[in-house]
Design a protein around this motif. Structure first.
Motif, short mmCIF file in Angstrom:
data_model
loop_
_atom_site.label_atom_id
_atom_site.label_comp_id
_atom_site.label_asym_id
_atom_site.label_seq_id
_atom_site.Cartn_x
_atom_site.Cartn_y
_atom_site.Cartn_z
N GLN A 1 38.17 48.03 60.40
CA GLN A 1 39.38 47.99 59.60
C GLN A 1 39.24 48.89 58.37
O GLN A 1 40.15 49.66 58.04
CB GLN A 1 39.67 46.56 59.14
N GLY B 1 50.51 51.89 51.20
CA GLY B 1 49.31 51.22 51.69
C GLY B 1 48.05 51.90 51.20
O GLY B 1 46.95 51.51 51.59
N SER C 1 39.08 37.97 60.13
CA SER C 1 39.18 39.42 59.91
C SER C 1 40.50 39.77 59.25
O SER C 1 40.56 40.65 58.37
CB SER C 1 39.04 40.17 61.22
N VAL C 2 41.59 39.11 59.66
CA VAL C 2 42.89 39.36 59.03
C VAL C 2 42.85 38.96 57.56
O VAL C 2 43.26 39.73 56.67
CB VAL C 2 44.00 38.60 59.77
N LEU C 3 42.34 37.77 57.29
CA LEU C 3 42.26 37.29 55.90
C LEU C 3 41.29 38.14 55.09
O LEU C 3 41.60 38.56 53.96
CB LEU C 3 41.82 35.83 55.89
N GLY D 1 40.41 41.20 55.69
CA GLY D 1 40.98 42.52 55.51
C GLY D 1 41.98 42.57 54.37
O GLY D 1 42.03 43.54 53.60
N GLN D 2 42.78 41.52 54.22
CA GLN D 2 43.75 41.47 53.13
C GLN D 2 43.05 41.38 51.78
O GLN D 2 43.41 42.09 50.83
CB GLN D 2 44.69 40.28 53.32
N LEU D 3 42.04 40.52 51.70
CA LEU D 3 41.31 40.37 50.44
C LEU D 3 40.55 41.64 50.10
O LEU D 3 40.55 42.10 48.95
CB LEU D 3 40.35 39.17 50.53
N GLY E 1 41.12 44.68 51.26
CA GLY E 1 42.06 45.76 50.99
C GLY E 1 42.59 45.71 49.56
O GLY E 1 42.75 46.75 48.91
N GLY E 2 42.85 44.50 49.06
CA GLY E 2 43.29 44.36 47.68
C GLY E 2 42.24 44.82 46.70
O GLY E 2 42.55 45.40 45.65
N ALA F 1 45.56 49.54 51.97
CA ALA F 1 45.84 48.55 53.00
C ALA F 1 44.93 48.76 54.21
O ALA F 1 44.67 49.89 54.62
CB ALA F 1 47.30 48.65 53.43
N ALA G 1 45.51 45.98 60.97
CA ALA G 1 45.14 44.74 61.66
C ALA G 1 43.88 44.99 62.50
O ALA G 1 43.65 46.08 63.01
CB ALA G 1 46.27 44.29 62.57
#
Length: 396
Positions: free
Chosen positions: A40, A194, A341-343, A345-347, A349-350, A355, A358
């Protein structure tokens, strides 16, 4: 018949079944999460920087140059002379030379000094500009800024608001930072991309020079130049020319990503070896669980034998119980790894400022964890043989 008995046994030993499924799921998720998140980050970083052809900075680490000038995640190496930038801008081989200046922040968000040509950059010549204003307009007058979507959310700044920047990059932003007297005014909010610019405050580089008292060309410096050549061949000739000078270097972001990726792959190889160990430990857990269950089921196996069940039926029940348990654990583990991985990736990425796409469960990763299924079934063979050979007389 065998399937009905298997499902009944799993339900009767629900707690033991749950623990075994959980052990397999955790082993599966452990084997998947790091490769998923690594890919990701790799894809997100490449997407965020693909608009930039060539980066020209002061001499130093190419990785630091990319992280500081494109992602705002590190301290800039230094400045190149204004004359170097001007020479690039006037070169007949140049399609676009965009200056970048750093050094200030607002609430930890980087102030990025540039010019109007920054908003002419495109992924492809036929596509519209990559950066564009969603509301308001581009900066045109003194001390005007446009801000990224994430910066607007984080600071609460709106069109027409005014603020004072502070000296220093975001890495050194803190309670003792020194505010400048000049007040900037928000005149535009950028559309989300992003990428790192979403969390930046962009203004004319002339404003940064004047805020720092740099009123003459001799006193001015440019942190980096985003360079696009008129022809592909010119890109490489300009790169060679810059690298031959004592004050500047040319960096291809894609090449830096390739070098970083090689280090990431080495780490993933080491992690893959660790994940094999984790999978083996999970297989041992399955074996212990099956062995403990074989002791618990001794009387039920004896009853099955007394009721006329053959050795093959008993053997099939034990083996099927293990197969169902392992399969449930694998499916739960794949789902768990995807969710983490989704969660993550969001953290992440921030934190990184761009961004992350997925996660993608490719066949190579699924094959890695699928190896746990035959391991679990093999671990069930000794208890299954033992249950099949068990005499019903000893337990009844």
């Amino acid at each position: 018949m065998t399937l009905w008995i298997t499902l009944r046994n799993l339900r009767v030993r629900g707690w033991a079944t749950f623990l075994t499924v959980l052990a397999v799921a955790l082993a599966t998720a452990t084997a998947l999460v790091v490769p998923l998140v690594s890919k990701q980050v790799e894809r997100g970083a490449a997407d965020a920087a693909q608009v930039f052809d060539l980066l020209i900075t002061a001499k130093g680490s190419p990785t630091q140059a990319v992280l500081s000038s494109l992602f705002y995640l590190d301290e800039p190496i230094g400045n190149i002379p204004y004359a170097t930038y001007q020479k690039l801008a006037d070169d007949k081989r140049t399609l676009r030379a965009v200056p970048l200046g750093f050094g200030d922040n607002y609430h930890g968000l980087p102030m990025v000094g540039t010019n109007a040509r920054f908003f002419e950059q495109r992924l492809k010549p036929t596509l519209p500009p990559y950066f564009h204003v969603e509301s308001g307009r581009l900066f045109a007058g003194p001390l005007e800024v446009v801000i990224g979507q994430a910066a607007a959310r984080q600071t609460g700044l709106k069109l027409g608001d005014q603020f004072r920047s502070a000296h220093g990059s975001e890495e050194h932003a803190g309670a003792e930072e020194e505010e400048h007297a000049a007040e900037y005014k928000v005149v535009g909010i950028l559309a989300a991309t992003g990428g790192p610019v979403d969390r930046a405050i962009v203004t004319d580089i002339q404003n940064l020079w004047e805020v720092h008292g740099q009123f003459t060309p001799e006193s001015r410096g440019v942190t980096a130049v985003l360079y696009t050549a008129a022809k592909l061949g010119d890109l490489y000739s300009v790169s060679s020319q810059m690298n031959a000078t004592p004050s500047a270097q040319a960096v291809f972001p894609g090449q830096v990503f390739a070098n970083v990726r090689s280090f990431v792959l080495q780490g993933q190889a080491a992690y893959a070896a660790l994940s094999v160990l984790v999978l083996l430990l999970a297989a041992l857990t399955i074996w212990l669980s099956v062995y403990a269950a074989s002791l618990d089921r001794a009387r039920s196996v004896a009853l099955l034998r007394a009721l006329g069940a053959g050795r093959s039926t008993v053997f099939g029940v034990v083996l099927l119980e293990t197969a169902v348990t392992v399969l449930l654990g694998l499916l739960l583990g794949v789902g768990l790894s995807y969710g983490v991985s989704v969660l993550g990736g969001q953290l992440l990425g921030g934190r990184l400022g761009f961004a992350l796409p997925a996660p993608v469960l490719d066949w190579a990763l699924l094959f890695r964890v699928a190896a746990l299924f035959p391991l679990g079934v093999l671990a069930a063979l000794p208890p299954a043989f033992g249950a099949a050979r068990q005499s019903p007389v000893a337990q009844l």
